[in-house]
Design a protein around this motif. Structure first.
Motif, PDB file in Angstrom:
ATOM      1  N   VAL A  14    -118.984  26.794  25.250  1.00 42.59           N
ATOM      2  CA  VAL A  14    -118.114  27.950  25.439  1.00 42.59           C
ATOM      3  C   VAL A  14    -118.681  28.853  26.534  1.00 42.59           C
ATOM      4  O   VAL A  14    -117.942  29.329  27.403  1.00 42.59           O
ATOM      5  N   GLU A  15    -119.990  29.073  26.522  1.00 40.01           N
ATOM      6  CA  GLU A  15    -120.614  29.896  27.567  1.00 40.01           C
ATOM      7  C   GLU A  15    -120.377  29.316  28.962  1.00 40.01           C
ATOM      8  O   GLU A  15    -120.241  30.059  29.929  1.00 40.01           O
ATOM      9  N   GLY A  17    -117.767  27.819  29.883  1.00 41.23           N
ATOM     10  CA  GLY A  17    -116.347  27.874  30.215  1.00 41.23           C
ATOM     11  C   GLY A  17    -115.561  26.622  29.869  1.00 41.23           C
ATOM     12  O   GLY A  17    -114.483  26.394  30.419  1.00 41.23           O
ATOM     13  N   GLY A  19    -114.124  25.909  27.051  1.00 39.80           N
ATOM     14  CA  GLY A  19    -113.088  26.126  26.057  1.00 39.80           C
ATOM     15  C   GLY A  19    -113.421  27.285  25.153  1.00 39.80           C
ATOM     16  O   GLY A  19    -114.262  28.122  25.467  1.00 39.80           O
ATOM     17  N   LEU A  20    -112.752  27.336  24.025  1.00 39.75           N
ATOM     18  CA  LEU A  20    -113.035  28.363  23.025  1.00 39.75           C
ATOM     19  C   LEU A  20    -113.203  27.698  21.680  1.00 39.75           C
ATOM     20  O   LEU A  20    -112.923  26.513  21.508  1.00 39.75           O
ATOM     21  N   THR A  21    -113.673  28.472  20.702  1.00 42.86           N
ATOM     22  CA  THR A  21    -113.959  27.899  19.391  1.00 42.86           C
ATOM     23  C   THR A  21    -113.790  28.933  18.297  1.00 42.86           C
ATOM     24  O   THR A  21    -113.788  30.137  18.561  1.00 42.86           O
ATOM     25  N   PHE A  22    -113.624  28.475  17.098  1.00 46.93           N
ATOM     26  CA  PHE A  22    -113.658  29.315  15.909  1.00 46.93           C
ATOM     27  C   PHE A  22    -115.000  29.076  15.242  1.00 46.93           C
ATOM     28  O   PHE A  22    -115.281  27.961  14.811  1.00 46.93           O
ATOM     29  N   ARG A  25    -118.809  34.793  12.839  1.00 47.99           N
ATOM     30  CA  ARG A  25    -119.302  35.911  13.653  1.00 47.99           C
ATOM     31  C   ARG A  25    -120.816  36.020  13.527  1.00 47.99           C
ATOM     32  O   ARG A  25    -121.513  36.329  14.494  1.00 47.99           O
ATOM     33  N   LEU A  37    -121.008  36.007  25.055  1.00 46.95           N
ATOM     34  CA  LEU A  37    -119.706  35.589  24.537  1.00 46.95           C
ATOM     35  C   LEU A  37    -118.918  36.836  24.175  1.00 46.95           C
ATOM     36  O   LEU A  37    -119.497  37.897  23.935  1.00 46.95           O
ATOM     37  N   GLN A  39    -115.509  38.283  21.678  1.00 46.45           N
ATOM     38  CA  GLN A  39    -114.665  38.000  20.519  1.00 46.45           C
ATOM     39  C   GLN A  39    -113.219  38.264  20.888  1.00 46.45           C
ATOM     40  O   GLN A  39    -112.904  39.293  21.482  1.00 46.45           O
ATOM     41  N   LEU A  40    -112.356  37.334  20.577  1.00 48.12           N
ATOM     42  CA  LEU A  40    -110.922  37.531  20.778  1.00 48.12           C
ATOM     43  C   LEU A  40    -110.306  37.922  19.445  1.00 48.12           C
ATOM     44  O   LEU A  40    -110.554  37.275  18.429  1.00 48.12           O
TER      45      LEU A  40
END
Length: 59
Positions: A14-15, A17, A19-22, A25, A37, A39-40
């Motif tokens: 993710v760092e 670039g 993609g994104l992940t769940f 926290r 990173l 948070q969305l």
């Protein structure tokens, strides 16, 4: 889709670039604080089940 075996590998991807992940926290707390990173905040309902497992010889 990218399949990775460790949380560290996921966070690094993710760092970089990729993609994104769940993730929890708590698992990314340091990276959020250091701004590596972000948070969305999503709208909607995303249920997930959590399970706890441990070695049978540990009380």
């Amino acid at each position: 889709m990218l399949e990775l075996n460790t949380l560290e590998a996921i966070m690094l991807a993710v760092e970089k670039g990729l993609g994104l992940t769940f993730v929890s926290r708590l698992a990314v707390k340091e990276r959020l604080e250091s701004k590596r990173l972000i948070q969305l905040n999503l709208t909607g309902y995303y249920p997930r089940q959590l399970h706890l497992a441990w070695h049978k010889k540990v009380p």
